[in-house]
Write a protein that holds these residues in place. Structure first.
Motif, short mmCIF file in Angstrom:
data_model
loop_
_atom_site.label_atom_id
_atom_site.label_comp_id
_atom_site.label_asym_id
_atom_site.label_seq_id
_atom_site.Cartn_x
_atom_site.Cartn_y
_atom_site.Cartn_z
N THR A 67 -27.83 -8.53 37.04
CA THR A 67 -26.90 -8.24 35.95
C THR A 67 -27.63 -7.67 34.74
OG1 THR A 67 -25.36 -9.94 36.66
CG2 THR A 67 -25.23 -9.26 34.35
N LEU A 68 -28.68 -8.35 34.31
CA LEU A 68 -29.41 -7.90 33.12
C LEU A 68 -30.06 -6.54 33.33
CD1 LEU A 68 -31.00 -11.23 31.90
CD2 LEU A 68 -29.07 -10.00 30.92
N LYS A 69 -30.62 -6.32 34.52
CA LYS A 69 -31.26 -5.03 34.78
C LYS A 69 -30.23 -3.90 34.76
CE LYS A 69 -34.67 -4.80 37.76
NZ LYS A 69 -35.48 -4.98 38.97
N GLN A 70 -29.08 -4.12 35.38
CA GLN A 70 -28.04 -3.08 35.39
C GLN A 70 -27.48 -2.84 33.98
OE1 GLN A 70 -24.93 -3.71 38.28
NE2 GLN A 70 -26.40 -4.43 39.78
N ALA A 71 -27.31 -3.91 33.22
CA ALA A 71 -26.74 -3.78 31.88
C ALA A 71 -27.70 -3.09 30.92
CB ALA A 71 -26.36 -5.15 31.34
N LEU A 72 -29.00 -3.25 31.12
CA LEU A 72 -29.99 -2.64 30.23
C LEU A 72 -30.29 -1.18 30.58
CD1 LEU A 72 -32.54 -5.52 29.72
CD2 LEU A 72 -31.26 -4.35 27.94
#
Length: 150
Positions: free
Chosen positions: A33-38
């Motif tokens: 999630t964090l990688k995709q959101a960033l």
């Protein structure tokens, strides 16, 4: 260099759903999630790089869920993701300037422009990733039940 922290509130349902998953699955969901959101913010930073003859600085900007080198102890009860350039001296010179060069920031404008969208992306992607993880767990349970149940 100042550090920015963002606290997200109002995600109780997603937090409960994450708590229902296995710990390793929940961590993986959080990392994805964090990688995709960033990633949109990283792309904005790449576009903000002023002059990069070799393309090395632009290419070094990325998103990772691993601990950056030289950052010391990593707490096991947190999920972290980092976005920024690799360990290139020109990245610091470009962002903050020096006595011969005025600053040409590329990271801070990307953060300022994308921080609001980042939180919305986290909410959306996290709910999608949790749903996918629940579906995978259900398929796995069905396969195990078909084999004779372990």
């Amino acid at each position: 260099m100042s550090r920015s922290r963002v606290k997200v509130e109002g995600l109780r349902e997603l937090d409960r759903a994450l708590g229902d998953l296995k710990l390793s699955t929940a961590r993986n969901v959080g990392r994805r999630t964090l990688k995709q959101a960033l990633e949109p913010m990283a792309e904005a930073a790449r576009q903000n790089v002023a002059k990069d003859r070799s393309g090395e600085l632009r290419a070094s900007i990325g998103v990772t869920s691993g601990r950056p080198k030289g950052r010391g102890y990593r707490r096991q009860d947190r999920i972290e993701a980092h976005m920024g350039p690799g360990q290139l001296p020109q990245a610091i010179q470009e962002e903050f300037g020096n006595r011969r060069q005025s600053p040409r920031p590329f990271m801070r404008p990307a953060w300022d422009a994308g921080k609001g969208l980042l939180l919305e992306n986290v909410k959306t992607i996290l709910s999608e990733e949790i749903a996918k993880a629940v579906q995978r767990a259900a398929r796995k349970a069905a396969r195990q039940a078909a084999k004779g149940g372990k």
